[in-house]
Scaffold this motif. Sequence first.
Motif, PDB file in Angstrom:
ATOM      1  N   ILE A 129       0.860  -1.191   0.000  1.00  0.00           N
ATOM      2  CA  ILE A 129       0.000   0.000   0.000  1.00  0.00           C
ATOM      3  C   ILE A 129       0.889   1.231   0.000  1.00  0.00           C
ATOM      4  N   ALA A 130       0.629   2.138  -0.910  1.00  0.00           N
ATOM      5  CA  ALA A 130       1.450   3.340  -1.007  1.00  0.00           C
ATOM      6  C   ALA A 130       1.325   4.166   0.265  1.00  0.00           C
ATOM      7  N   PRO A 131       2.439   4.666   0.799  1.00  0.00           N
ATOM      8  CA  PRO A 131       2.367   5.507   2.001  1.00  0.00           C
ATOM      9  C   PRO A 131       1.716   6.844   1.689  1.00  0.00           C
ATOM     10  N   SER A 132       1.148   7.454   2.697  1.00  0.00           N
ATOM     11  CA  SER A 132       0.522   8.763   2.497  1.00  0.00           C
ATOM     12  C   SER A 132       1.601   9.784   2.168  1.00  0.00           C
ATOM     13  N   PRO A 133       1.465  10.507   1.058  1.00  0.00           N
ATOM     14  CA  PRO A 133       2.495  11.474   0.664  1.00  0.00           C
ATOM     15  C   PRO A 133       2.448  12.725   1.536  1.00  0.00           C
ATOM     16  N   THR A 134       3.540  13.466   1.524  1.00  0.00           N
ATOM     17  CA  THR A 134       3.560  14.731   2.264  1.00  0.00           C
ATOM     18  C   THR A 134       2.672  15.765   1.578  1.00  0.00           C
ATOM     19  N   THR A 162      14.279  22.880  -3.765  1.00  0.00           N
ATOM     20  CA  THR A 162      14.055  24.087  -4.566  1.00  0.00           C
ATOM     21  C   THR A 162      12.601  24.512  -4.417  1.00  0.00           C
ATOM     22  N   GLN A 163      12.366  25.790  -4.676  1.00  0.00           N
ATOM     23  CA  GLN A 163      11.006  26.323  -4.656  1.00  0.00           C
ATOM     24  C   GLN A 163      10.531  26.434  -6.088  1.00  0.00           C
ATOM     25  N   ARG A 164       9.382  25.860  -6.401  1.00  0.00           N
ATOM     26  CA  ARG A 164       8.890  25.868  -7.779  1.00  0.00           C
ATOM     27  C   ARG A 164       7.462  26.397  -7.838  1.00  0.00           C
ATOM     28  N   VAL A 165       7.163  27.069  -8.934  1.00  0.00           N
ATOM     29  CA  VAL A 165       5.777  27.360  -9.289  1.00  0.00           C
ATOM     30  C   VAL A 165       5.450  26.456 -10.468  1.00  0.00           C
ATOM     31  N   ILE A 166       4.425  25.630 -10.308  1.00  0.00           N
ATOM     32  CA  ILE A 166       4.100  24.657 -11.347  1.00  0.00           C
ATOM     33  C   ILE A 166       2.659  24.809 -11.811  1.00  0.00           C
ATOM     34  N   ARG A 167       2.415  24.305 -13.030  1.00  0.00           N
ATOM     35  CA  ARG A 167       1.061  24.251 -13.586  1.00  0.00           C
ATOM     36  C   ARG A 167       0.687  22.775 -13.696  1.00  0.00           C
ATOM     37  N   PRO A 168       0.020  22.219 -12.692  1.00  0.00           N
ATOM     38  CA  PRO A 168      -0.258  20.773 -12.678  1.00  0.00           C
ATOM     39  C   PRO A 168      -1.272  20.382 -13.748  1.00  0.00           C
ATOM     40  N   ILE A 169      -0.988  19.296 -14.460  1.00  0.00           N
ATOM     41  CA  ILE A 169      -1.877  18.876 -15.546  1.00  0.00           C
ATOM     42  C   ILE A 169      -2.320  17.420 -15.428  1.00  0.00           C
ATOM     43  N   ALA A 170      -1.650  16.619 -14.592  1.00  0.00           N
ATOM     44  CA  ALA A 170      -2.026  15.212 -14.473  1.00  0.00           C
ATOM     45  C   ALA A 170      -1.423  14.618 -13.209  1.00  0.00           C
ATOM     46  N   LEU A 171      -2.022  13.499 -12.763  1.00  0.00           N
ATOM     47  CA  LEU A 171      -1.503  12.724 -11.642  1.00  0.00           C
ATOM     48  C   LEU A 171      -1.339  11.287 -12.107  1.00  0.00           C
ATOM     49  N   ILE A 172      -0.176  10.708 -11.852  1.00  0.00           N
ATOM     50  CA  ILE A 172       0.076   9.309 -12.187  1.00  0.00           C
ATOM     51  C   ILE A 172       0.232   8.543 -10.885  1.00  0.00           C
ATOM     52  N   TYR A 173      -0.603   7.528 -10.689  1.00  0.00           N
ATOM     53  CA  TYR A 173      -0.542   6.738  -9.465  1.00  0.00           C
ATOM     54  C   TYR A 173       0.265   5.463  -9.709  1.00  0.00           C
ATOM     55  N   TYR A 174       1.331   5.293  -8.945  1.00  0.00           N
ATOM     56  CA  TYR A 174       2.126   4.072  -8.957  1.00  0.00           C
ATOM     57  C   TYR A 174       1.900   3.327  -7.646  1.00  0.00           C
ATOM     58  N   SER A 175       2.431   2.102  -7.550  1.00  0.00           N
ATOM     59  CA  SER A 175       2.238   1.326  -6.332  1.00  0.00           C
ATOM     60  C   SER A 175       2.955   1.948  -5.141  1.00  0.00           C
ATOM     61  N   GLN A 176       4.067   2.665  -5.374  1.00  0.00           N
ATOM     62  CA  GLN A 176       4.840   3.221  -4.273  1.00  0.00           C
ATOM     63  C   GLN A 176       4.548   4.695  -4.008  1.00  0.00           C
ATOM     64  N   THR A 177       4.170   5.425  -5.034  1.00  0.00           N
ATOM     65  CA  THR A 177       3.943   6.861  -4.872  1.00  0.00           C
ATOM     66  C   THR A 177       3.073   7.366  -6.007  1.00  0.00           C
ATOM     67  N   PHE A 193       6.952  15.314 -10.715  1.00  0.00           N
ATOM     68  CA  PHE A 193       7.335  15.547  -9.323  1.00  0.00           C
ATOM     69  C   PHE A 193       6.758  14.432  -8.457  1.00  0.00           C
ATOM     70  N   ARG A 194       7.629  13.672  -7.815  1.00  0.00           N
ATOM     71  CA  ARG A 194       7.158  12.630  -6.902  1.00  0.00           C
ATOM     72  C   ARG A 194       6.468  13.281  -5.711  1.00  0.00           C
ATOM     73  N   SER A 195       5.262  12.806  -5.417  1.00  0.00           N
ATOM     74  CA  SER A 195       4.492  13.443  -4.352  1.00  0.00           C
ATOM     75  C   SER A 195       5.149  13.267  -2.987  1.00  0.00           C
ATOM     76  N   ASP A 196       5.934  12.190  -2.814  1.00  0.00           N
ATOM     77  CA  ASP A 196       6.581  11.990  -1.517  1.00  0.00           C
ATOM     78  C   ASP A 196       7.820  12.855  -1.340  1.00  0.00           C
ATOM     79  N   ARG A 197       8.168  13.635  -2.383  1.00  0.00           N
ATOM     80  CA  ARG A 197       9.288  14.572  -2.272  1.00  0.00           C
ATOM     81  C   ARG A 197       8.819  16.020  -2.253  1.00  0.00           C
TER      82      ARG A 197
END
Length: 232
Positions: A129-134, A162-177, A193-197
Amino acid sequence: MRKASRLFEIIQILRLAKRPVTAAIIAEQLEVTVRSVYRDIVALQAMRVPIEGGRGIGYILRPGFDLPPLMFSIEEMEAIVLSLALLERTGDGELKQAAARIGQKIAGAVPPPLRQAMDAKALYAWGSIAPSPTADLASVRRAIRDEQKLDIAYRDELGRETQRVIRPIALIYYSQTANVVAWCELREAIRNFRSDRIEACEATGQFFKGDGERLRALWVSGWEINAGRQAG
């Protein structure tokens, strides 16, 4: 074909028909015997489905009858059960809660034979089960829908932040993150961008309305370019 699926399909055939449909025609479409169709028609009539007609004449569904808002075949129900089980294995807390509510709503709306398919506990999604991301993935999904920029603090694989300004367009779900696909204004390119990072994530109040589809098309075109390079 299982009986519950046949009953559903017979209702569908009669509901869409413009004239009486014989048992022979129904049997041919469902690849069962005519005798099975006769038995199924009797079963449906016993369930108060308003089917009229008889052998040699054909059957019709009395006007005014319609299927419930949620009506699935056994196979479709099994697909839903497995999909909800897979969703439970993600680290997205809001989607996990939504999956549980969906299961309850469907169980309360479908007929007893299909409800039994949901309660049978015969299909499982196994693995870690993927851990809850930060990062709060619910806020990321809202930003994707609203086409709103996010301000994130991101830590790479070497631990550099680093500090980033991003324009999110999609989410990819993997088994780990889960990976957030976005246009990064710092790099001026599509980045994953890995959600756990993601150490912190906030909506900026700035939007990129109408540009999401273009950025997704740009992202997909990158797949084709990379696939061509690998083939070569």
